[in-house]
Design an enzyme around this catalytic site. Structure first.
Site, mmCIF file in Angstrom:
data_model
loop_
_atom_site.group_PDB
_atom_site.id
_atom_site.type_symbol
_atom_site.label_atom_id
_atom_site.label_comp_id
_atom_site.label_asym_id
_atom_site.label_seq_id
_atom_site.Cartn_x
_atom_site.Cartn_y
_atom_site.Cartn_z
ATOM 1 C CE LYS A 13 -2.092 -1.210 4.084
ATOM 2 N NZ LYS A 13 -1.331 -2.540 4.265
ATOM 3 N NE ARG A 88 -4.251 -1.442 10.021
ATOM 4 C CZ ARG A 88 -3.222 -0.882 9.321
ATOM 5 N NH1 ARG A 88 -3.312 0.520 8.733
ATOM 6 N NH2 ARG A 88 -2.095 -1.530 9.210
ATOM 7 N NE ARG A 122 7.665 -2.767 6.067
ATOM 8 C CZ ARG A 122 6.462 -2.920 6.236
ATOM 9 N NH1 ARG A 122 5.788 -2.061 5.415
ATOM 10 N NH2 ARG A 122 5.874 -3.227 7.434
ATOM 11 N NE ARG A 155 6.457 -0.564 9.912
ATOM 12 C CZ ARG A 155 5.487 -0.776 9.192
ATOM 13 N NH1 ARG A 155 5.340 -0.189 7.873
ATOM 14 N NH2 ARG A 155 4.261 -1.399 9.649
ATOM 15 N NE ARG A 166 2.238 -5.069 10.996
ATOM 16 C CZ ARG A 166 3.473 -5.371 10.270
ATOM 17 N NH1 ARG A 166 4.318 -5.992 10.703
ATOM 18 N NH2 ARG A 166 3.518 -4.549 9.359
HETATM 19 P P1 AP5 Z 1 4.913 -1.427 1.965
HETATM 20 O O1 AP5 Z 1 4.531 -0.803 0.900
HETATM 21 O O2 AP5 Z 1 5.467 -1.110 3.035
HETATM 22 O O3 AP5 Z 1 3.388 -2.495 2.520
HETATM 23 P P2 AP5 Z 1 2.224 -1.728 3.165
HETATM 24 O O4 AP5 Z 1 0.974 -2.379 2.455
HETATM 25 O O5 AP5 Z 1 2.316 -0.345 3.072
HETATM 26 O O6 AP5 Z 1 2.473 -2.578 4.502
HETATM 27 P P3 AP5 Z 1 2.624 -1.845 6.049
HETATM 28 O O7 AP5 Z 1 3.416 -2.895 6.921
HETATM 29 O O8 AP5 Z 1 2.968 -0.405 6.149
HETATM 30 O O9 AP5 Z 1 1.042 -2.259 6.530
HETATM 31 P P4 AP5 Z 1 0.762 -2.422 7.839
HETATM 32 O O10 AP5 Z 1 -0.680 -2.228 7.480
HETATM 33 O O11 AP5 Z 1 1.184 -3.474 8.690
HETATM 34 O O12 AP5 Z 1 1.512 -0.913 8.749
HETATM 35 P P5 AP5 Z 1 0.949 0.550 8.877
HETATM 36 O O13 AP5 Z 1 2.202 1.096 8.733
HETATM 37 O O14 AP5 Z 1 -0.344 0.926 8.103
HETATM 38 O O15 AP5 Z 1 5.584 -2.912 1.320
HETATM 39 C C1 AP5 Z 1 6.263 -3.888 1.820
HETATM 40 C C2 AP5 Z 1 7.651 -4.487 1.476
HETATM 41 O O16 AP5 Z 1 7.317 -5.003 0.146
HETATM 42 C C3 AP5 Z 1 8.518 -3.011 1.222
HETATM 43 O O17 AP5 Z 1 9.709 -3.614 1.733
HETATM 44 C C4 AP5 Z 1 8.408 -2.783 -0.181
HETATM 45 O O18 AP5 Z 1 9.567 -2.380 -0.763
HETATM 46 C C5 AP5 Z 1 8.210 -4.074 -0.778
HETATM 47 N N1 AP5 Z 1 7.309 -4.120 -2.036
HETATM 48 C C6 AP5 Z 1 6.069 -3.295 -1.902
HETATM 49 N N2 AP5 Z 1 5.397 -3.504 -3.046
HETATM 50 C C7 AP5 Z 1 6.293 -4.385 -3.852
HETATM 51 C C8 AP5 Z 1 6.035 -4.946 -5.085
HETATM 52 N N3 AP5 Z 1 5.103 -4.824 -5.872
HETATM 53 N N4 AP5 Z 1 7.292 -5.896 -5.614
HETATM 54 C C9 AP5 Z 1 7.932 -6.048 -4.653
HETATM 55 N N5 AP5 Z 1 8.386 -5.443 -3.513
HETATM 56 C C10 AP5 Z 1 7.247 -4.946 -3.086
HETATM 57 O O19 AP5 Z 1 0.231 0.363 10.505
HETATM 58 C C11 AP5 Z 1 1.400 -0.030 11.179
HETATM 59 C C12 AP5 Z 1 0.593 -0.020 12.668
HETATM 60 O O20 AP5 Z 1 0.042 1.312 12.964
HETATM 61 C C13 AP5 Z 1 -0.397 -1.137 12.946
HETATM 62 O O21 AP5 Z 1 -0.031 -2.275 13.066
HETATM 63 C C14 AP5 Z 1 -1.445 -0.545 13.941
HETATM 64 O O22 AP5 Z 1 -0.727 -0.747 15.207
HETATM 65 C C15 AP5 Z 1 -1.025 0.970 13.555
HETATM 66 N N6 AP5 Z 1 -2.242 1.653 12.594
HETATM 67 C C16 AP5 Z 1 -2.145 2.262 11.511
HETATM 68 N N7 AP5 Z 1 -3.431 2.354 11.054
HETATM 69 C C17 AP5 Z 1 -4.040 2.204 11.960
HETATM 70 C C18 AP5 Z 1 -5.682 2.078 11.906
HETATM 71 N N8 AP5 Z 1 -6.410 2.595 10.775
HETATM 72 N N9 AP5 Z 1 -6.328 1.954 13.114
HETATM 73 C C19 AP5 Z 1 -5.649 1.145 14.423
HETATM 74 N N10 AP5 Z 1 -4.103 1.144 14.195
HETATM 75 C C20 AP5 Z 1 -3.610 1.516 13.114
HETATM 76 MG MG MG Z 2 2.722 1.234 4.603
#
Ligand code: AP5
Ligand code: MG
Ligand code: ZN
Length: 209
Positions: A13, A88, A122, A155, A166
């Site tokens: 994402k 979410r 990552r 991270r 997660r």
């Molecule tokens: P990346 O783009 O980082 O993936 P992502 O979908 O953004 O994954 P996240 O881990 O950021 O999602 P998340 O939902 O767990 O965490 P968030 O920060 O939102 O890609 C991943 C890896 O793959 C990277 O290394 C990238 O280079 C590689 N990659 C990507 N696309 C690729 C491709 N096409 N080909 C090859 N490689 C690729 O949330 C973190 C925490 O915050 C949550 O756990 C929670 O505690 C809190 N939080 C956030 N939002 C909320 C909410 N709405 N409600 C409650 N708690 C929340």
């Molecule tokens: Mg992300």
């Protein structure tokens, strides 16, 4: 265009949002990114959310909803935005409907096996938040971000236990949003497994760009 990026952790994402914000000329709003910045700054919000995030659990709805509601009052979202990682939960989606309309929801379709490979490799810039990958997209100089010179780190929630948690939380609380938005005719599915260039092409295609 007011858009939501919906999908499991590690689906890509943030990686697509970084490209899509330039294609569409609208800001990316990552709730995870905002929480990580708060943790780095040691603010009261950061102190509150750090242990929750490290464990792979969700921050409570009330805190998260307030944060997004406030963010959406800023001037840069007038032409639209990409919500990356919000809503979410169903209560978050219902709250959002009370303070903003939504035009499209992009659903990132990827199996758990793909997610594990992505999260396992990552690497993230501590300063600008750019997502690298140890195999698919390493920084040219190990440990240093070539966009801003920041330190590239792993991270805290990319440890195996937190990743499993997660994924569980995603299945239980976030996946129901797929049907929620499909019933509202807002959902567009994209295959999130290919490399990023191919995903950018599918993204433009589903939007008719
Ligand atoms: P990346 O783009 O980082 O993936 P992502 O979908 O953004 O994954 P996240 O881990 O950021 O999602 P998340 O939902 O767990 O965490 P968030 O920060 O939102 O890609 C991943 C890896 O793959 C990277 O290394 C990238 O280079 C590689 N990659 C990507 N696309 C690729 C491709 N096409 N080909 C090859 N490689 C690729 O949330 C973190 C925490 O915050 C949550 O756990 C929670 O505690 C809190 N939080 C956030 N939002 C909320 C909410 N709405 N409600 C409650 N708690 C929340
Ligand atoms: Mg992300
Ligand atoms: Zn950087």
């Amino acid at each position: 265009m007011k858009m939501i990026f919906l999908g499991p952790p590690g689906a890509g994402k943030g990686t697509l949002a970084d490209r899509a914000k330039d294609i569409l000329g609208i800001p990316q709003i990552s709730t995870g990114g905002i929480f990580r910045a708060a943790v780095a700054a040691g603010s009261p919000l950061g102190l509150k959310v750090k242990s929750i995030m490290d464990a792979g659990k969700l921050v409570d709805d009330e805190t998260t909803i307030e944060l997004v509601k406030e963010r959406l009052t800023q001037d840069d979202v007038k032409k639209g935005y990409i919500l990356d990682g919000f809503p979410r939960t169903i209560p978050q989606a219902e709250a959002l409907a009370g303070f903003s309309t939504v035009d499209k929801v992009i659903n990132f379709d990827i199996p758990d096996s793909g997610v594990l490979v992505r999260l396992g490799g990552r690497r993230v810039c501590r300063m600008c938040g750019f997502n690298f990958h140890a195999v698919f997209n390493p920084p040219p100089q190990e440990g240093v971000c070539d966009k801003c010179g920041g330190e590239v780190y792993i991270r805290d929630d990319d440890q195996p236990e937190a990743i499993q948690k997660r994924l569980e939380v995603y299945r239980a609380q976030t996946e129901p949003l797929i049907n929620y938005y499909r019933e509202k005719n807002l959902l567009l599915d994209i295959d999130a497994s290919p490399m990023i260039e191919e995903i950018v092409v599918s993204f433009k295609k589903v939007l008719g760009l």
